[in-house]
Design an enzyme around this catalytic site. Sequence first.
Site: not given
Length: 232
Positions: A84, A125-128
């Site tokens: 993102l 993880g995160g926005d991945e």
Amino acid sequence: MNTTVCLPGRIGPHALLITTAAVPLTGWAVHAVALHRKLSGARRELADRRDSLTGLLGRDGYTTRARQITDRYGNAALVVFVDLDHFKQINDGPGGHTAGDRVLAATAARLTAWAGSRGAVGRLGGDEFAVAVRIGPARRELRLAQLSALLAQPVEVEDGVLVDVAASIGAASPDVLGTTDLSVLQRAADAAMYAGKHTGRAVLAGPQHATVPSINGRRAGRPGTAVSGRAA
């Protein structure tokens, strides 16, 4: 009544040693089997573990399913990486992390709908995110363009409040790269994704993306084949 069995001959020292060792060896064998079962159960638990926010597969579960898809479908398989854009701005905006969480959940739902019931979608993880799916070469360009448009749609983070969303997308396929090795496909998809960062278009990796050196999969690749989609 006690029964005594007489064995002919003498029991030599070597035979006694073997007999004495049999008990601990048997114990170790049982222990090894139990340990193997415990480790197998732990691996299955990791593979089945879901991300609590999005409900997607975690890294281990995704990797297992993605390998199954690439091995089974070969040239008709497609591995996609999604990141993102400007996500930190959403988290730092008026809606804070609540808005960020809703964007992540909406992205996960869109990826799941796009991949279908037989695809594998994971949050790395995160926005991945990562997707492994069966899409043949003839439909690849259209489907990636559809994904670009789908992920670029605004997300409602609270009543009537919309947040603009943009995503960078990289894809890799065995027929282009000449391998079904998931690690190679993922490295190429990651490099292609960074080659098309902030363009609003999905980038299909070429052979050059598979050889791009990376640190934790994070170094921009060289330009690849851009697939038209809605601009971010």
